[in-house]
Design a protein around this motif. Structure first.
Motif, PDB file in Angstrom:
ATOM      1  N   MET A 198       0.847  -1.205   0.000  1.00  0.00           N
ATOM      2  CA  MET A 198       0.000   0.000   0.000  1.00  0.00           C
ATOM      3  C   MET A 198       0.875   1.245   0.000  1.00  0.00           C
ATOM      4  O   MET A 198       1.800   1.365   0.790  1.00  0.00           O
ATOM      5  N   VAL A 199       0.581   2.131  -0.916  1.00  0.00           N
ATOM      6  CA  VAL A 199       1.312   3.393  -0.963  1.00  0.00           C
ATOM      7  C   VAL A 199       0.767   4.310   0.121  1.00  0.00           C
ATOM      8  O   VAL A 199      -0.451   4.452   0.275  1.00  0.00           O
ATOM      9  N   ILE A 200       1.669   4.877   0.888  1.00  0.00           N
ATOM     10  CA  ILE A 200       1.275   5.809   1.930  1.00  0.00           C
ATOM     11  C   ILE A 200       1.557   7.223   1.421  1.00  0.00           C
ATOM     12  O   ILE A 200       2.627   7.484   0.896  1.00  0.00           O
ATOM     13  N   ARG A 201       0.602   8.105   1.566  1.00  0.00           N
ATOM     14  CA  ARG A 201       0.839   9.486   1.148  1.00  0.00           C
ATOM     15  C   ARG A 201       0.362  10.435   2.245  1.00  0.00           C
ATOM     16  O   ARG A 201      -0.497  10.080   3.070  1.00  0.00           O
ATOM     17  N   ALA A 202       0.926  11.627   2.258  1.00  0.00           N
ATOM     18  CA  ALA A 202       0.518  12.633   3.243  1.00  0.00           C
ATOM     19  C   ALA A 202      -0.874  13.135   2.907  1.00  0.00           C
ATOM     20  O   ALA A 202      -1.180  13.419   1.738  1.00  0.00           O
ATOM     21  N   LEU A 203      -1.704  13.217   3.940  1.00  0.00           N
ATOM     22  CA  LEU A 203      -3.036  13.784   3.742  1.00  0.00           C
ATOM     23  C   LEU A 203      -2.937  15.296   3.678  1.00  0.00           C
ATOM     24  O   LEU A 203      -2.116  15.913   4.373  1.00  0.00           O
ATOM     25  N   GLY A 204      -3.779  15.903   2.848  1.00  0.00           N
ATOM     26  CA  GLY A 204      -3.837  17.357   2.786  1.00  0.00           C
ATOM     27  C   GLY A 204      -4.648  17.912   3.948  1.00  0.00           C
ATOM     28  O   GLY A 204      -5.344  17.161   4.648  1.00  0.00           O
ATOM     29  N   GLU A 205      -4.543  19.216   4.138  1.00  0.00           N
ATOM     30  CA  GLU A 205      -5.232  19.839   5.273  1.00  0.00           C
ATOM     31  C   GLU A 205      -6.741  19.586   5.239  1.00  0.00           C
ATOM     32  O   GLU A 205      -7.364  19.331   6.276  1.00  0.00           O
ATOM     33  N   ASP A 206      -7.322  19.627   4.048  1.00  0.00           N
ATOM     34  CA  ASP A 206      -8.767  19.362   3.941  1.00  0.00           C
ATOM     35  C   ASP A 206      -9.099  17.934   4.359  1.00  0.00           C
ATOM     36  O   ASP A 206     -10.102  17.698   5.051  1.00  0.00           O
ATOM     37  N   GLU A 207      -8.265  17.012   3.929  1.00  0.00           N
ATOM     38  CA  GLU A 207      -8.509  15.605   4.281  1.00  0.00           C
ATOM     39  C   GLU A 207      -8.378  15.397   5.786  1.00  0.00           C
ATOM     40  O   GLU A 207      -9.129  14.632   6.387  1.00  0.00           O
ATOM     41  N   ILE A 208      -7.414  16.065   6.384  1.00  0.00           N
ATOM     42  CA  ILE A 208      -7.244  15.951   7.835  1.00  0.00           C
ATOM     43  C   ILE A 208      -8.469  16.512   8.550  1.00  0.00           C
ATOM     44  O   ILE A 208      -9.034  15.876   9.441  1.00  0.00           O
ATOM     45  N   GLN A 209      -8.890  17.693   8.151  1.00  0.00           N
ATOM     46  CA  GLN A 209     -10.058  18.320   8.805  1.00  0.00           C
ATOM     47  C   GLN A 209     -11.303  17.455   8.670  1.00  0.00           C
ATOM     48  O   GLN A 209     -12.143  17.421   9.573  1.00  0.00           O
ATOM     49  N   ALA A 210     -11.394  16.757   7.545  1.00  0.00           N
ATOM     50  CA  ALA A 210     -12.565  15.899   7.342  1.00  0.00           C
ATOM     51  C   ALA A 210     -12.570  14.705   8.292  1.00  0.00           C
ATOM     52  O   ALA A 210     -13.632  14.149   8.604  1.00  0.00           O
ATOM     53  N   ARG A 211     -11.384  14.302   8.748  1.00  0.00           N
ATOM     54  CA  ARG A 211     -11.280  13.115   9.615  1.00  0.00           C
ATOM     55  C   ARG A 211     -11.330  13.449  11.102  1.00  0.00           C
ATOM     56  O   ARG A 211     -11.590  12.579  11.928  1.00  0.00           O
ATOM     57  N   MET A 212     -11.054  14.688  11.474  1.00  0.00           N
ATOM     58  CA  MET A 212     -10.974  15.023  12.898  1.00  0.00           C
ATOM     59  C   MET A 212     -12.293  14.846  13.659  1.00  0.00           C
ATOM     60  O   MET A 212     -12.273  14.427  14.828  1.00  0.00           O
ATOM     61  N   PRO A 213     -13.462  15.142  13.079  1.00  0.00           N
ATOM     62  CA  PRO A 213     -14.702  14.992  13.853  1.00  0.00           C
ATOM     63  C   PRO A 213     -14.934  13.574  14.372  1.00  0.00           C
ATOM     64  O   PRO A 213     -15.599  13.383  15.395  1.00  0.00           O
ATOM     65  N   ALA A 214     -14.375  12.580  13.691  1.00  0.00           N
ATOM     66  CA  ALA A 214     -14.537  11.194  14.156  1.00  0.00           C
ATOM     67  C   ALA A 214     -13.648  10.903  15.363  1.00  0.00           C
ATOM     68  O   ALA A 214     -13.769   9.851  15.990  1.00  0.00           O
ATOM     69  N   LEU A 215     -12.748  11.830  15.669  1.00  0.00           N
ATOM     70  CA  LEU A 215     -11.804  11.651  16.780  1.00  0.00           C
ATOM     71  C   LEU A 215     -11.889  12.851  17.723  1.00  0.00           C
ATOM     72  O   LEU A 215     -10.934  13.618  17.872  1.00  0.00           O
ATOM     73  N   PRO A 216     -13.035  13.012  18.384  1.00  0.00           N
ATOM     74  CA  PRO A 216     -13.264  14.249  19.147  1.00  0.00           C
ATOM     75  C   PRO A 216     -12.278  14.478  20.290  1.00  0.00           C
ATOM     76  O   PRO A 216     -12.110  15.622  20.736  1.00  0.00           O
ATOM     77  N   GLU A 217     -11.633  13.428  20.786  1.00  0.00           N
ATOM     78  CA  GLU A 217     -10.686  13.576  21.897  1.00  0.00           C
ATOM     79  C   GLU A 217      -9.274  13.899  21.428  1.00  0.00           C
ATOM     80  O   GLU A 217      -8.379  14.105  22.240  1.00  0.00           O
ATOM     81  N   TRP A 218      -9.084  13.902  20.132  1.00  0.00           N
ATOM     82  CA  TRP A 218      -7.735  14.105  19.594  1.00  0.00           C
ATOM     83  C   TRP A 218      -7.538  15.559  19.168  1.00  0.00           C
ATOM     84  O   TRP A 218      -8.464  16.225  18.730  1.00  0.00           O
ATOM     85  N   LYS A 219      -6.255  15.990  19.283  1.00  0.00           N
ATOM     86  CA  LYS A 219      -5.875  17.325  18.815  1.00  0.00           C
ATOM     87  C   LYS A 219      -4.971  17.186  17.602  1.00  0.00           C
ATOM     88  O   LYS A 219      -4.142  16.277  17.539  1.00  0.00           O
ATOM     89  N   HIS A 220      -5.113  18.110  16.684  1.00  0.00           N
ATOM     90  CA  HIS A 220      -4.254  18.130  15.510  1.00  0.00           C
ATOM     91  C   HIS A 220      -3.343  19.343  15.581  1.00  0.00           C
ATOM     92  O   HIS A 220      -3.800  20.462  15.804  1.00  0.00           O
ATOM     93  N   GLN A 221      -2.053  19.074  15.465  1.00  0.00           N
ATOM     94  CA  GLN A 221      -1.094  20.177  15.465  1.00  0.00           C
ATOM     95  C   GLN A 221       0.034  19.816  14.516  1.00  0.00           C
ATOM     96  O   GLN A 221       0.753  18.836  14.746  1.00  0.00           O
ATOM     97  N   GLY A 222       0.174  20.610  13.456  1.00  0.00           N
ATOM     98  CA  GLY A 222       1.250  20.389  12.504  1.00  0.00           C
ATOM     99  C   GLY A 222       1.197  19.011  11.877  1.00  0.00           C
ATOM    100  O   GLY A 222       0.174  18.617  11.313  1.00  0.00           O
ATOM    101  N   ASP A 223       2.272  18.252  12.011  1.00  0.00           N
ATOM    102  CA  ASP A 223       2.375  16.943  11.357  1.00  0.00           C
ATOM    103  C   ASP A 223       1.894  15.802  12.248  1.00  0.00           C
ATOM    104  O   ASP A 223       2.202  14.650  11.974  1.00  0.00           O
ATOM    105  N   ARG A 224       1.133  16.119  13.324  1.00  0.00           N
ATOM    106  CA  ARG A 224       0.743  15.032  14.215  1.00  0.00           C
ATOM    107  C   ARG A 224      -0.615  15.250  14.867  1.00  0.00           C
ATOM    108  O   ARG A 224      -1.124  16.365  14.929  1.00  0.00           O
ATOM    109  N   ILE A 225      -1.187  14.138  15.323  1.00  0.00           N
ATOM    110  CA  ILE A 225      -2.381  14.184  16.155  1.00  0.00           C
ATOM    111  C   ILE A 225      -2.017  13.566  17.500  1.00  0.00           C
ATOM    112  O   ILE A 225      -1.139  12.696  17.580  1.00  0.00           O
ATOM    113  N   SER A 226      -2.663  14.035  18.565  1.00  0.00           N
ATOM    114  CA  SER A 226      -2.302  13.555  19.901  1.00  0.00           C
ATOM    115  C   SER A 226      -3.540  13.428  20.777  1.00  0.00           C
ATOM    116  O   SER A 226      -4.553  14.113  20.575  1.00  0.00           O
TER     117      SER A 226
END
Lengths: 96, 96, 96, 96
Positions: free
Chosen positions: C1-29
């Motif tokens: 499987m080819v792994i590629r960096a997600l764009g900012e829009d793609e990241i924002q689209a995925r964050m609501p499914a992870l309400p306890e997680w924070k996104h900062q720069g190149d990582r989520i925590s």
């Protein structure tokens, strides 16, 4: 990856690399003995990671510092390459 | 068992037995490096058992095959015998 | 499987499914908190199995019943689908 | 702590608190079933920590998502308070 049952000749060719293991019917087995439960369970944790990655899981019984392992491949009703791969990893991890 | 903070002389007397560890302020620390995540996590599992038994837990950070450990004893706001006991066990278990 | 960096829009689209997680720069925590070390380490063991299977490992720090997790994908110098997959599994396993 | 064998009346008084367990002779046993190997082994890791702390270890057999447990106290050639303590913790940790 297609998994297939190994023939008796193929099994016999692989057994010398696993001198502590016994082959009986559709399975190979080994008894591991560690210094204590702490070492035994640490080893089991490493093996669990390998097993999950291989998608091939042991039948194992732990009593304090001993672990009895049996490996077989249900999907082929016999022994497959995966059993020998997992057995070799178990031996390697037990050597520390 | 009563836990008390070790004095600076007592700490210095114990450090030679832990040549890979650094002492700074109220804590001792070591970076462990393993062959892979499989070995690192197996070691962590063994250490977790020891830590729970001692009722003394590490501050540790794992990234793949590396584990950074810091030990301190919050109850005494310093280092206690338990830190050196756990550090010695960590070293012993890392030797395999 | 080819792994590629997600764009900012793609990241924002995925964050609501992870309400306890924070996104900062190149990582989520996320900070996880458990009832005790026993529960925390059991969870870590389950997560370790998933991580090894995905061949994608967390940066995590454990202190007693707390685990701080950071996820990033070094190979793409950013966030990839794997980070979100592992984060979702971590959440699922923490719900018990 | 002195460990002593429980009498039949004492055992019968404790069994209702462990409805999933069977009592036979010098041991109690239960079959646990989990959603997958990942959940089964995470539970085993938590239980291992408790067992090591109690200095009382199970006889257990794991095959994929199933774990068969037998508890007995060798030192008293029967069942002791520790078996019921460990069984209750196993149940509690399996409820998540």
């Amino acid at each position: 990856m297609v998994i297939r049952a190994l023939g008796e000749d193929e099994i016999q060719a692989r057994m010398p690399a696993l001198p502590e293991w016994k082959h009986q019917g559709d399975r190979i087995s080994r008894h591991f003995r560690f210094a204590s439960f702490v070492e035994a369970f640490g080893w089991m944790s490493s093996v669990a990671l390998v097993a999950e990655k291989l998608d091939h899981h042991p039948e194992w019984r732990n009593v304090y510092s001993r672990v009895e392992v049996e490996l077989t491949t249900h999907d082929v009703e016999g022994l497959s390459e995966r059993d020998f791969e997992l057995a070799a990893e178990m031996d390697r991890l037990a050597r520390g």
